[in-house]
Design a protein around this motif. Structure first.
Motif, mmCIF file in Angstrom:
data_model
loop_
_atom_site.group_PDB
_atom_site.id
_atom_site.type_symbol
_atom_site.label_atom_id
_atom_site.label_comp_id
_atom_site.label_asym_id
_atom_site.label_seq_id
_atom_site.Cartn_x
_atom_site.Cartn_y
_atom_site.Cartn_z
ATOM 1 N N ALA A 110 0.831 -1.211 0.000
ATOM 2 C CA ALA A 110 0.000 0.000 0.000
ATOM 3 C C ALA A 110 0.865 1.261 0.000
ATOM 4 O O ALA A 110 1.914 1.312 0.636
ATOM 5 C CB ALA A 110 -0.914 0.011 1.225
ATOM 6 N N HIS A 111 0.381 2.262 -0.707
ATOM 7 C CA HIS A 111 1.085 3.543 -0.783
ATOM 8 C C HIS A 111 1.356 4.097 0.615
ATOM 9 O O HIS A 111 2.438 4.609 0.888
ATOM 10 C CB HIS A 111 0.217 4.523 -1.586
ATOM 11 N N VAL A 112 0.383 3.963 1.519
ATOM 12 C CA VAL A 112 0.565 4.482 2.884
ATOM 13 C C VAL A 112 1.756 3.819 3.582
ATOM 14 O O VAL A 112 2.439 4.440 4.398
ATOM 15 C CB VAL A 112 -0.695 4.301 3.766
ATOM 16 N N ASP A 115 5.158 4.417 0.406
ATOM 17 C CA ASP A 115 5.466 5.634 -0.360
ATOM 18 C C ASP A 115 5.067 6.935 0.314
ATOM 19 O O ASP A 115 4.910 7.942 -0.365
ATOM 20 C CB ASP A 115 4.779 5.562 -1.736
ATOM 21 N N GLU A 116 4.860 6.926 1.627
ATOM 22 C CA GLU A 116 4.439 8.176 2.248
ATOM 23 C C GLU A 116 5.369 8.608 3.370
ATOM 24 O O GLU A 116 5.013 9.432 4.206
ATOM 25 C CB GLU A 116 2.952 8.081 2.683
ATOM 26 N N CYS A 117 6.538 8.027 3.388
ATOM 27 C CA CYS A 117 7.595 8.511 4.273
ATOM 28 C C CYS A 117 7.163 8.582 5.736
ATOM 29 O O CYS A 117 7.591 9.447 6.487
ATOM 30 C CB CYS A 117 8.065 9.891 3.797
ATOM 31 N N THR A 168 -5.512 -0.832 -6.993
ATOM 32 C CA THR A 168 -4.334 -1.062 -6.166
ATOM 33 C C THR A 168 -3.056 -0.565 -6.852
ATOM 34 O O THR A 168 -3.045 -0.257 -8.042
ATOM 35 C CB THR A 168 -4.125 -2.557 -5.852
ATOM 36 N N GLU A 169 -1.988 -0.580 -6.094
ATOM 37 C CA GLU A 169 -0.673 -0.172 -6.594
ATOM 38 C C GLU A 169 -0.207 -1.074 -7.734
ATOM 39 O O GLU A 169 0.676 -0.697 -8.498
ATOM 40 C CB GLU A 169 0.343 -0.194 -5.449
ATOM 41 N N THR A 170 -0.781 -2.275 -7.828
ATOM 42 C CA THR A 170 -0.396 -3.159 -8.934
ATOM 43 C C THR A 170 -1.491 -3.229 -10.003
ATOM 44 O O THR A 170 -1.542 -4.182 -10.781
ATOM 45 C CB THR A 170 -0.074 -4.581 -8.423
ATOM 46 N N THR A 228 -5.071 14.301 -9.036
ATOM 47 C CA THR A 228 -3.830 14.528 -9.772
ATOM 48 C C THR A 228 -3.668 13.546 -10.927
ATOM 49 O O THR A 228 -3.394 13.934 -12.058
ATOM 50 C CB THR A 228 -2.624 14.406 -8.810
ATOM 51 N N LYS A 229 -3.874 12.260 -10.641
ATOM 52 C CA LYS A 229 -3.685 11.261 -11.694
ATOM 53 C C LYS A 229 -4.885 11.185 -12.632
ATOM 54 O O LYS A 229 -4.875 10.439 -13.594
ATOM 55 C CB LYS A 229 -3.393 9.899 -11.055
ATOM 56 N N ASN A 230 -5.908 11.964 -12.322
ATOM 57 C CA ASN A 230 -7.117 11.971 -13.144
ATOM 58 C C ASN A 230 -7.185 13.198 -14.060
ATOM 59 O O ASN A 230 -8.169 13.395 -14.749
ATOM 60 C CB ASN A 230 -8.341 11.902 -12.212
HETATM 61 C C1 LIG Z 1 -0.043 8.576 -6.350
HETATM 62 C C2 LIG Z 1 -0.674 7.873 -5.225
HETATM 63 C C3 LIG Z 1 -1.037 8.561 -4.056
HETATM 64 C C4 LIG Z 1 -0.777 10.039 -3.857
HETATM 65 O O1 LIG Z 1 0.554 10.359 -3.833
HETATM 66 P P1 LIG Z 1 1.101 11.849 -3.635
HETATM 67 O O2 LIG Z 1 2.402 11.820 -4.341
HETATM 68 O O3 LIG Z 1 1.234 12.097 -2.196
HETATM 69 O O4 LIG Z 1 0.098 12.773 -4.257
HETATM 70 C C5 LIG Z 1 -1.698 7.871 -3.060
HETATM 71 N N1 LIG Z 1 -1.968 6.558 -3.191
HETATM 72 C C6 LIG Z 1 -1.640 5.871 -4.303
HETATM 73 C C7 LIG Z 1 -2.006 4.426 -4.411
HETATM 74 C C8 LIG Z 1 -0.958 6.501 -5.341
HETATM 75 O O5 LIG Z 1 -0.620 5.809 -6.428
#
Ligand SMILES: *Cc1c(COP(=O)(O)O)cnc(C)c1O
Length: 367
Positions: A110-112, A115-117, A168-170, A228-230
């Protein structure tokens, strides 16, 4: 998402470099869906919001319109907040669902978690993320049950929240039945259900179901809806279906530096996305581009699509040699998830450019 190189500072151009207006603009690359620009509908709304003055800090009509557009989309009187990015949206939403001594169950990819430091732990003053092993980024009721019951003594953080990522991330999408099963497991154990919807529109486009059905009607308490991704420049919406949980969330945002003073520039682009339907059109196109790519590369020897393509991601297994040759042909992509090469497609993906990528991959594989 992190690049493979550990770069902690922004690159600095030398003083003598002449910066042309187009410098830095790449041909389309599929390293991430946030390489893309702003979609016309969001841009037009920003432009309109830029004509004149408006009250600050969310007291403006754009913010009201965007919030109402979310209420209409989700067919319910939800509480809506606009923040700058996904890390803030997730972290602050999770923080509002737990105390510092609580635990948050998530998938290990999970991103949390990855990828969220540490922001979810930081903003909740120490709530521990409890990561379940998962092959495709999806949690199951069994995994939740296991983590929720593994430790029930005073020495371990008390599980309080489950967070799932949709898609999901995948690049997988939970079916609505799966979300309902997860929410039933949550209810049984007194856990809130949070959804990281950084790519919620892609999931919606894939399932073809209503946003309401995919969220609160399936037991989701809070959704972070990705802009953002949308196709936005910046911004995510935090949507509380359980309105009691939104208490003081505005203060939490302010304290975390997430209250935009010119809020209309975070909210107006959502009006553009939601009122025109671009949010879904964008998600659908991105998904179609991923499917298109996956079809183009079928049967290339030495190249295997390693995860089913539900949303806008394609993951490839291929030798280092093949991937290196593809890089030498100018393509950018990341391999930080399980060694697979990831290609992410955005709202404006040009299918002819995808064909070029596919042809270059074929050539890199010597086929
Ligand atoms: C991109 C992404 C985020 C948001 O990331 P930020 O860089 O903080 O905007 C959150 N969750 C997932 C699954 C992502 O791919």
């Amino acid at each position: 998402m992190p690049p493979n190189t550990a770069r902690r500072r922004y690159p600095r151009s030398s003083m003598s470099t002449v910066i042309s207006p187009s410098s830095g603009v790449l041909e389309q690359q599929y390293g991430s869906d946030n390489y893309a620009g702003i979609c016309p509908e969001a841009w037009a709304a920003m432009d309109e919001a830029n004509r004149g003055y408006a009250p600050s800090y969310g007291e403006d009509t754009w913010t009201e319109r965007a919030s109402d557009a979310f209420r209409k989309l989700f067919e319910t009187d939800c509480e809506v907040f606009f923040v700058f990015n996904g890390t803030a949206a997730n972290s602050l939403a999770l923080a509002s669902l737990c105390q510092s001594y609580h635990g948050v169950i998530c998938a290990d990819s999970a991103h949390v978690e990855t990828d969220e430091c540490g922001a979810p732990e930081f903003f909740s003053n120490g709530s521990k993320l409890l990561a379940a092993r998962s092959d495709d980024g999806r949690l199951t009721p069994d995994a939740i049950h296991e983590l929720a019951t593994k430790r029930q003594d005073i020495h371990f953080p008390k599980p309080r929240v489950v967070t799932i990522t949709q898609s999901t991330e995948t690049g997988r999408v939970y079916t609505t039945a799966e979300v309902k099963a997860i929410s039933a497991a949550c209810k049984e154990r007194g856990l809130w259900l949070h959804m990281d919807g950084a790519r919620f529109s892609n999931a919606c486009a894939h399932l073809g179901e209503s946003p309401a059905e995919m969220t609160w009607k399936s037991g989701v308490d809070v959704l972070c809806f990705g802009g953002t991704k949308n196709g936005l420049a910046v911004g995510e919406a935090v949507i509380f279906f359980n309105r009691k949980l939104a208490e003081d969330f505005d203060y939490r945002c302010k304290q975390a530096g997430q209250l935009a003073s010119k809020m209309r520039f975070l909210s107006a682009p959502w009006v553009g996305l939601l009122e025109t339907g671009a949010w879904l059109k964008n998600g659908r196109h991105a998904n179609e581009a991923a499917t298109h790519f996956a079809r183009q590369i079928e049967g290339i020897p030495g190249v295997r699509v390693s995860s089913p393509v539900d949303a806008n991601a394609v993951f490839l297994q291929a030798s280092d040699e093949i991937l290196e040759r593809l890089r030498q042909r100018g393509w950018r992509f990341y391999t930080f998830i399980g060694g697979a090469a990831r290609f992410m497609f955005a709202w404006d993906t040009d299918l002819r450019r995808v064909d070029k990528l596919a042809a270059d991959l074929r050539a890199s594989a010597g086929a």
